[in-house]
Write a protein that holds these residues in place. Structure first.
Motif, PDB file in Angstrom:
ATOM      1  N   ASP A   3      30.734  -1.659   8.137  1.00 14.55           N
ATOM      2  CA  ASP A   3      30.654  -1.602   9.590  1.00 14.55           C
ATOM      3  C   ASP A   3      29.806  -2.725  10.171  1.00 14.55           C
ATOM      4  O   ASP A   3      29.950  -3.085  11.325  1.00 14.55           O
ATOM      5  CB  ASP A   3      30.106  -0.240  10.021  1.00 14.55           C
ATOM      6  CG  ASP A   3      30.283   0.008  11.495  1.00 14.55           C
ATOM      7  OD1 ASP A   3      31.250  -0.510  12.074  1.00 14.55           O
ATOM      8  OD2 ASP A   3      29.450   0.709  12.084  1.00 14.55           O
ATOM      9  N   THR A   5      26.545  -2.704  10.671  1.00 16.00           N
ATOM     10  CA  THR A   5      25.327  -2.280  11.364  1.00 16.00           C
ATOM     11  C   THR A   5      24.169  -2.262  10.377  1.00 16.00           C
ATOM     12  O   THR A   5      24.371  -2.244   9.163  1.00 16.00           O
ATOM     13  CB  THR A   5      25.465  -0.874  11.965  1.00 16.00           C
ATOM     14  OG1 THR A   5      25.501   0.088  10.907  1.00 16.00           O
ATOM     15  CG2 THR A   5      26.702  -0.765  12.822  1.00 16.00           C
ATOM     16  N   TYR A  32      37.127  -8.284  15.251  1.00 21.68           N
ATOM     17  CA  TYR A  32      35.821  -8.236  14.601  1.00 21.68           C
ATOM     18  C   TYR A  32      34.781  -8.793  15.564  1.00 21.68           C
ATOM     19  O   TYR A  32      35.089  -9.608  16.442  1.00 21.68           O
ATOM     20  CB  TYR A  32      35.817  -9.027  13.285  1.00 21.68           C
ATOM     21  CG  TYR A  32      36.217 -10.477  13.438  1.00 21.68           C
ATOM     22  CD1 TYR A  32      35.253 -11.449  13.685  1.00 21.68           C
ATOM     23  CD2 TYR A  32      37.548 -10.875  13.349  1.00 21.68           C
ATOM     24  CE1 TYR A  32      35.604 -12.781  13.838  1.00 21.68           C
ATOM     25  CE2 TYR A  32      37.907 -12.201  13.496  1.00 21.68           C
ATOM     26  CZ  TYR A  32      36.933 -13.142  13.741  1.00 21.68           C
ATOM     27  OH  TYR A  32      37.285 -14.451  13.893  1.00 21.68           O
ATOM     28  N   HIS A  35      27.680  -6.163  15.113  1.00 25.55           N
ATOM     29  CA  HIS A  35      27.221  -4.842  15.520  1.00 25.55           C
ATOM     30  C   HIS A  35      25.709  -4.796  15.732  1.00 25.55           C
ATOM     31  O   HIS A  35      25.180  -3.802  16.198  1.00 25.55           O
ATOM     32  CB  HIS A  35      27.616  -3.791  14.481  1.00 25.55           C
ATOM     33  CG  HIS A  35      29.035  -3.369  14.606  1.00 25.55           C
ATOM     34  ND1 HIS A  35      29.998  -3.750  13.694  1.00 25.55           N
ATOM     35  CD2 HIS A  35      29.675  -2.627  15.534  1.00 25.55           C
ATOM     36  CE1 HIS A  35      31.164  -3.240  14.061  1.00 25.55           C
ATOM     37  NE2 HIS A  35      30.994  -2.568  15.171  1.00 25.55           N
ATOM     38  N   GLU A  38      25.135  -6.596  19.574  1.00 25.28           N
ATOM     39  CA  GLU A  38      26.500  -6.976  19.936  1.00 25.28           C
ATOM     40  C   GLU A  38      26.597  -7.434  21.384  1.00 25.28           C
ATOM     41  O   GLU A  38      27.452  -8.248  21.718  1.00 25.28           O
ATOM     42  CB  GLU A  38      27.482  -5.846  19.642  1.00 25.28           C
ATOM     43  CG  GLU A  38      27.264  -4.582  20.419  1.00 25.28           C
ATOM     44  CD  GLU A  38      28.158  -3.464  19.948  1.00 25.28           C
ATOM     45  OE1 GLU A  38      29.279  -3.369  20.449  1.00 25.28           O
ATOM     46  OE2 GLU A  38      27.725  -2.695  19.093  1.00 25.28           O
ATOM     47  N   TYR A  47      33.412 -13.232  18.227  1.00 24.88           N
ATOM     48  CA  TYR A  47      34.439 -12.228  17.960  1.00 24.88           C
ATOM     49  C   TYR A  47      35.763 -12.928  17.727  1.00 24.88           C
ATOM     50  O   TYR A  47      35.902 -14.122  18.014  1.00 24.88           O
ATOM     51  CB  TYR A  47      34.557 -11.215  19.109  1.00 24.88           C
ATOM     52  CG  TYR A  47      34.868 -11.836  20.461  1.00 24.88           C
ATOM     53  CD1 TYR A  47      36.156 -12.263  20.779  1.00 24.88           C
ATOM     54  CD2 TYR A  47      33.869 -12.003  21.412  1.00 24.88           C
ATOM     55  CE1 TYR A  47      36.434 -12.829  22.001  1.00 24.88           C
ATOM     56  CE2 TYR A  47      34.147 -12.570  22.641  1.00 24.88           C
ATOM     57  CZ  TYR A  47      35.430 -12.979  22.938  1.00 24.88           C
ATOM     58  OH  TYR A  47      35.708 -13.555  24.154  1.00 24.88           O
ATOM     59  N   ASN A 127      31.869  -6.270  26.803  1.00 25.10           N
ATOM     60  CA  ASN A 127      30.997  -5.202  26.324  1.00 25.10           C
ATOM     61  C   ASN A 127      30.705  -4.142  27.372  1.00 25.10           C
ATOM     62  O   ASN A 127      29.986  -3.197  27.087  1.00 25.10           O
ATOM     63  CB  ASN A 127      29.705  -5.778  25.729  1.00 25.10           C
ATOM     64  CG  ASN A 127      29.023  -6.761  26.647  1.00 25.10           C
ATOM     65  OD1 ASN A 127      29.079  -6.650  27.855  1.00 25.10           O
ATOM     66  ND2 ASN A 127      28.363  -7.737  26.054  1.00 25.10           N
ATOM     67  N   SER A 164      36.542  -2.648  23.910  1.00 26.42           N
ATOM     68  CA  SER A 164      36.887  -2.502  22.496  1.00 26.42           C
ATOM     69  C   SER A 164      38.296  -1.954  22.262  1.00 26.42           C
ATOM     70  O   SER A 164      38.753  -1.873  21.149  1.00 26.42           O
ATOM     71  CB  SER A 164      35.861  -1.623  21.769  1.00 26.42           C
ATOM     72  OG  SER A 164      35.991  -1.781  20.388  1.00 26.42           O
TER      73      SER A 164
END
Length: 168
Positions: A3, A5, A32, A35, A38, A47, A127, A164
């Protein structure tokens, strides 16, 4: 497991590399992005899209060509990207921008011939902002999204794409 993170792996430091191994369950557009912070990384364009072709040749309705497009906004102040604080101060882990981008361009122009079918893979990389996408003078059919094709394709006036989220 990949992930990205701080909960699942150590951050990748400048100059280091990391190989991600992923399995993609459905055809369509994936993307992609970082994270960790972000809000900051995405605002700086960290991205990209991944297009997964279907194994079945008739998975999607026929199209003459395809376009993979990102939708984004960026906050510009005094001719540059606005500075970031220590943490996010706006909704949805980000901030609203004042410059809209399609495929990284402020004025993207694409043309289609009468009768030409163009499949658009749309990914909202903003975002915070939700986009309502319409194509003046063209018919749109929603055929897929985040988890592959729609069970029932439908003609639409526009498609709402949340942060997203993806739409085909």
């Amino acid at each position: 497991r990949f992930d990205g993170t701080h909960e699942t792996q150590a951050p990748i430091r400048v100059g280091e590399t990391f190989t991600y191994e992923i399995t993609v369950p459905d055809p369509g557009a994936y993307w992609y992005h970082p994270h960790i912070r972000e809000d900051y990384g995405q605002e700086l364009g960290q991205y990209g899209n991944i297009l997964v072709d279907p194994a079945e040749p008739d998975y999607w309705p026929p199209a003459h060509r395809e376009l993979l497009l990102t939708l984004d906004d960026v906050l510009i102040e005094e001719g540059t990207i606005a500075p970031f604080g220590d943490e996010t101060t706006y909704a949805a882990m980000g901030r609203f921008g004042n410059v809209m981008l399609i495929g990284g361009e402020t004025e993207l122009a694409q043309h289609a011939q009468p009768g030409e079918v163009v499949r658009l893979y749309l990914t909202n990389t903003a975002n915070t902002r939700v986009f309502n996408v319409a194509l003046r003078g063209a018919r749109m059919k929603l055929v897929g999204g985040d988890s592959g094709r729609c069970e029932h394709e439908q003609l639409v006036e526009s498609v709402i794409v949340a942060p997203s989220e993806r739409a085909v």
